[in-house]
Scaffold this active site. Sequence first.
Site, PDB file in Angstrom:
ATOM      1  NE  ARG A   1      -3.518  -2.305   2.817  1.00  0.00           N
ATOM      2  CZ  ARG A   1      -3.206  -3.459   3.394  1.00  0.00           C
ATOM      3  NH1 ARG A   1      -1.989  -3.642   3.907  1.00  0.00           N
ATOM      4  NH2 ARG A   1      -4.096  -4.425   3.486  1.00  0.00           N
TER       5      ARG A   1
ATOM      6  CE  LYS B   1      -5.972  -1.060   5.236  1.00  0.00           C
ATOM      7  NZ  LYS B   1      -7.300  -1.317   4.618  1.00  0.00           N
TER       8      LYS B   1
ATOM      9  CG  HIS C   1      -5.494   0.709  -3.566  1.00  0.00           C
ATOM     10  ND1 HIS C   1      -4.760   0.429  -2.422  1.00  0.00           N
ATOM     11  CD2 HIS C   1      -6.574  -0.124  -3.539  1.00  0.00           C
ATOM     12  CE1 HIS C   1      -5.383  -0.519  -1.727  1.00  0.00           C
ATOM     13  NE2 HIS C   1      -6.479  -0.867  -2.383  1.00  0.00           N
TER      14      HIS C   1
ATOM     15  NE  ARG D   1      -3.291  -3.467  -1.463  1.00  0.00           N
ATOM     16  CZ  ARG D   1      -2.710  -4.286  -0.579  1.00  0.00           C
ATOM     17  NH1 ARG D   1      -1.386  -4.403  -0.586  1.00  0.00           N
ATOM     18  NH2 ARG D   1      -3.422  -4.964   0.284  1.00  0.00           N
TER      19      ARG D   1
ATOM     20  CG  HIS E   1      -5.906  -8.827   1.160  1.00  0.00           C
ATOM     21  ND1 HIS E   1      -6.092  -9.224  -0.144  1.00  0.00           N
ATOM     22  CD2 HIS E   1      -5.818  -7.473   1.124  1.00  0.00           C
ATOM     23  CE1 HIS E   1      -6.122  -8.168  -0.936  1.00  0.00           C
ATOM     24  NE2 HIS E   1      -5.957  -7.092  -0.178  1.00  0.00           N
TER      25      HIS E   1
ATOM     26  CE1 TYR F   1      -6.793  -6.639  -6.593  1.00  0.00           C
ATOM     27  CE2 TYR F   1      -6.602  -8.004  -4.632  1.00  0.00           C
ATOM     28  CZ  TYR F   1      -6.618  -6.762  -5.229  1.00  0.00           C
ATOM     29  OH  TYR F   1      -6.465  -5.645  -4.467  1.00  0.00           O
TER      30      TYR F   1
END
Length: 330
Positions: free
Chosen positions: A181, A205, A276, A279, A302, A311
Amino acid sequence: MALHYSRGTATLSFMTTEAQGHAPEELPARLAELLDLYADHLLLERGRSEHTVRAYLGDVRSLLSHLVATDPDGRLEDLDLSMLRGWLSAQAAAGVARTTLARRTAAARTFTAWLTRTRRIPRDPGVRLAAPKTHRTLPAVLRQNQADEAMKAAESGAAQLDPVALRDRLIVELLYASGIRVGELCGLDLADIDNERRVVRVLGKGDKQRSVPFGGPAAEAIELWLRVGRPALANAQSGDALLLGQRGRRLDQRQARTVVHEVLEAVPGAPSLGPHGLRHSAATHLLEGGADLRVVQELLGHNSLATTQLYTHVSVARLRAVHDQAHPRA
């Protein structure tokens, strides 16, 4: 009205509006103080990013404003399932997007769970609050030849070894090579790069660390930046930051986004994408190349495999488009 929140070294500023589009009334002092305590919880205890905290505080303030509009005393015991549904229903009627409603539902659930856990309300009404189903759209991505052209454009721009051009090449190379990110990219320190093993250590995150590999072109871009580009921009304010702005401070996300947009504008036919988008493109191209879905999940950081599965839909959509165009009986 603008609400400014400051705690320690973190400063958050955000605007909140009612679903009808006008500024909400001032909260009673008791509820304003409660909002500050909740901000502490999100930022310091849960370790949420400033972006997430800003969004959740705006949503919760909207909920508390709705509570006060319904009950001027703003009693938390009146915050029941019926009131939560009424709050969301008023926004839906005003045309608020499903994705926004889904986020506000999550924010309300997190808030009521905190209220219950801290014994401010006797039971949690949020556990029965259903989120509206969102229509997930497939993200725009580069074709593999477009990604290759973008990397070549960034490389040619850095051919004269200009420090800023070397940095810009590294931005697009590392974003596409690793799929990290933009916030993770800008947060990288010098010690996070292992150019011999071609691995970057990323703080994602929820303050979760992961190691992400990158390839030869990105390793070359890193080597040139560290040897030629960074020393030319570094000063006493640079610290350990890997990427620097022209004044020597740590590169911010807005600058990185501008760089990506400008590089992709040089590629004919490429969609208008930011970091993004690179990404998304990296994830799609990994899966198209045969990478295992769980490996891609780990690389992207994730929490849920369902997020990564998006995806696979992109890849299938591309296969279908090619089939429809090329097959005689499509």
